[in-house]
Design a protein around this motif. Structure first.
Motif, PDB file in Angstrom:
ATOM      1  N   ILE A  86     -23.994 -38.263  57.973  1.00  0.00           N
ATOM      2  CA  ILE A  86     -23.878 -36.976  58.672  1.00  0.00           C
ATOM      3  C   ILE A  86     -25.080 -36.133  58.293  1.00  0.00           C
ATOM      4  CG2 ILE A  86     -22.361 -36.056  56.845  1.00  0.00           C
ATOM      5  CD1 ILE A  86     -21.065 -34.270  58.946  1.00  0.00           C
ATOM      6  N   GLY A 105     -27.344 -32.324  59.063  1.00  0.00           N
ATOM      7  CA  GLY A 105     -27.367 -31.001  59.694  1.00  0.00           C
ATOM      8  C   GLY A 105     -26.843 -29.927  58.756  1.00  0.00           C
ATOM      9  N   GLU A 153     -37.024 -37.291  56.131  1.00  0.00           N
ATOM     10  CA  GLU A 153     -36.865 -35.844  55.866  1.00  0.00           C
ATOM     11  C   GLU A 153     -37.756 -35.416  54.692  1.00  0.00           C
ATOM     12  OE1 GLU A 153     -32.675 -34.452  55.536  1.00  0.00           O
ATOM     13  OE2 GLU A 153     -33.219 -33.628  53.585  1.00  0.00           O
TER      14      GLU A 153
HETATM   15  C1  6PG Z   1     -29.020 -33.609  55.993  1.00  0.00           C
HETATM   16  C2  6PG Z   1     -29.590 -33.603  54.581  1.00  0.00           C
HETATM   17  C3  6PG Z   1     -28.521 -33.574  53.538  1.00  0.00           C
HETATM   18  C4  6PG Z   1     -29.088 -33.703  52.117  1.00  0.00           C
HETATM   19  C5  6PG Z   1     -29.401 -32.424  51.492  1.00  0.00           C
HETATM   20  C6  6PG Z   1     -29.898 -32.519  50.063  1.00  0.00           C
HETATM   21  O1  6PG Z   1     -29.412 -34.498  56.729  1.00  0.00           O
HETATM   22  O2  6PG Z   1     -28.234 -32.734  56.325  1.00  0.00           O
HETATM   23  O3  6PG Z   1     -30.318 -34.783  54.408  1.00  0.00           O
HETATM   24  O4  6PG Z   1     -27.635 -34.611  53.810  1.00  0.00           O
HETATM   25  O5  6PG Z   1     -28.158 -34.292  51.306  1.00  0.00           O
HETATM   26  O6  6PG Z   1     -30.313 -31.754  52.290  1.00  0.00           O
HETATM   27  O7  6PG Z   1     -30.878 -33.466  49.881  1.00  0.00           O
HETATM   28  P1  6PG Z   1     -31.801 -33.419  48.578  1.00  0.00           P
HETATM   29  O8  6PG Z   1     -31.070 -32.680  47.515  1.00  0.00           O
HETATM   30  O9  6PG Z   1     -32.012 -34.846  48.172  1.00  0.00           O
HETATM   31  O10 6PG Z   1     -33.044 -32.723  48.983  1.00  0.00           O
END
Ligand code: 6PG
Length: 463
Positions: free
Chosen positions: A119, A121, A181
């Motif tokens: 998931i 977002g 990301e």
């Molecule tokens: C997403 C993000 C999310 C992620 C956090 C923290 O797609 O919504 O990838 O799932 O877990 O943004 O990620 P980090 O702490 O590793 O930066």
């Protein structure tokens, strides 16, 4: 719904708004009571797992929104003895795909249908429409489809969710999403730093640049939020970004995608460099210590780097990061026989998720034409990369001259140069391996695949 933290609670609200009934449980009953107090139709807070399960009709569908890792196993252990054949468990956490494979097999032994669902977002996505990446027991998909499609983000009316594949495919795809990301974020951060050094602009002017770029090929959620962040000032007029400690956190999924790149022998260098960059940023004390001992020398060259150069370089490096991520998906799919459809994955990422953006549209089109294609060889990207060659080189030169560390941009130009090099110095590495380990080497004037060993002189022979 099991687990009513920020994500779980928002998913409940999203489901209720789409007309679903939700029974929910959290070991911290205050969280369930808080949602109950919102008096939304269709919501029932349950005090324990037995009450939760007793109120559901078979086949029961349990959405698990607890922190990845031990908490998922604990929840599954609690549910295992209480579930009946045919029931469905959907793990919506950022779980490791191999954990999902293990959990799928354990559940299948009791005829429980397990789905590992990525998931993306964040909290806002969970509330108003996330991108979802479900995989695992395919027999659960027809039962879940309506529910997941209803709550997912939409792009041009199409829901950003589709069945990803068997085993841990859903969580693997989410892991690669996070690898991309990390690279996307790192590239943007490096661009910001370059813009300050080369253009001498203040944060809000750079924010406006990002705003302008967000109307072109770089249009994306991450560029959009960067524009906002850079223009955010506190009450006294100071930029908030100047008051944020430059130590990046990470929860591990970026590292997982890099580890997978080693497992599947895919050179996802931008993804990996971006994980290392976060580790380096976290070593603030060491950085300050070393900087005090021998600061980087800054050479002034007077070369004019323009905003257009930065934009072009950022777009090119971004293409390379996405190309590496998609190659990782293609290769893992081949090795596992997952049958991943890269174009469908690109389509599902066009809205709702953190890496949503314009680039996914040409990526989707290129991958629909040929799902095995490496994106650097897709016409539209090849042209952009060829055009940006000078810009990429320029920003890296600037970084080297000014002592600005550019791991992701550096990885980008190095990767691009490597994958189009007619010859690399790996011939010498082969010779060295053969010298000390008799590992053999292929001869350029011999048959492919045939290994030769050379009788190298002894290193002490005086030659
Ligand atoms: C997403 C993000 C999310 C992620 C956090 C923290 O797609 O919504 O990838 O799932 O877990 O943004 O990620 P980090 O702490 O590793 O930066």
């Amino acid at each position: 719904m099991v687990g009513l933290g920020v994500m779980g609670a928002n998913l409940c609200r999203n489901l209720l708004e789409h007309g679903f009934r939700v029974d929910a449980f959290d070991s911290d009953s205050a969280k369930g009571e808080a949602i109950a107090a919102e008096s939304r139709a269709g919501f029932r807070h349950r005090a324990d797992l037995d009450a939760l399960l007793a109120g559901l009709e078979p086949p029961r569908c349990l959405l698990l929104m607890v922190p990845a890792g031990a908490a998922v196993d604990e929840s599954l252990a609690g549910l295992a003895t209480r579930l009946s054949p045919g029931d469905i468990i959907v793990d919506l956490g950022n779980s490791h795909y191999r954990d999902s494979e293990r959990r799928l097999a354990a559940a299948a032994a009791h005829d429980i249908r397990f789905v590992g669902c990525g998931i993306s977002g964040g909290a806002r996505g969970a509330r108003h429409g996330p991108a979802l990446m479900p995989g695992g027991d395919a027999s659960a998909w027809p039962l879940l489809r309506d529910l997941l499609e209803s709550i997912a983000a939409r792009y041009d009316g199409e829901p950003c969710v589709s069945w990803i594949g068997p085993g841990g495919a859903g969580h693997f795809v989410k892991t690669v999403h996070n690898g991309i990301e990390y690279a996307d974020m790192q590239l943007i951060a490096e661009t910001w730093q370059l813009a300050r050094a080369a253009l001498g602009l203040e944060h809000d002017a750079i924010g406006r640049l990002f705003e302008a770029w967000n109307r072109g090929p770089l249009e994306s959620y991450l560029v959009q939020i960067t524009a906002i962040i850079l223009q955010t000032r506190e009450a006294d007029g100071g930029y908030l970004v100047d008051r944020i400690v430059d130590r990046a956190g990470q929860k591990g999924t970026g590292a997982w995608s890099s580890l997978a790149s080693f497992d599947y022998a895919v050179p996802a260098t931008l993804l990996a460099e971006s994980v290392y960059a976060r580790m380096l940023s976290a070593r603030k004390d060491q950085r300050l210590r070393v900087a005090a001992q021998y600061p980087a020398r800054q050479l002034e060259t007077g070369a004019a780097t323009t905003a257009g150069t930065l934009e072009q370089a950022l777009y090119a490096a971004k293409i390379l990061a996405y190309a590496q991520g998609f190659e990782l998906l293609q290769q893992a799919s081949r090795e596992h026989g997952w049958g991943l459809k890269p174009a469908v994955i690109a389509a599902g990422w066009r809205a709702g998720c953190v890496i949503r953006g314009a680039l996914l549209r040409p990526a989707m089109a290129a991958l629909a034409e040929d799902p095995d294609r490496h994106l650097v060889e897709a016409g539209v990207f090849r042209d952009a990369l060829a055009a940006a060659d000078g810009a990429l080189r320029e920003v890296v030169r600037l970084g080297v001259e000014r002592g600005i560390s550019l791991p992701a941009f550096g990885a980008a130009i190095t990767y691009l140069d490597a994958i189009r090099s007619e010859s690399l110095p790996a011939s010498l590495i082969q010779a060295q391996r053969d010298f000390f380990g008799a590992h053999g080497f292929e001869r350029s004037d011999g048959d492919a695949g045939v290994l030769h060993h050379y009788d190298w002189p002894d290193e002490n022979s005086g030659r």
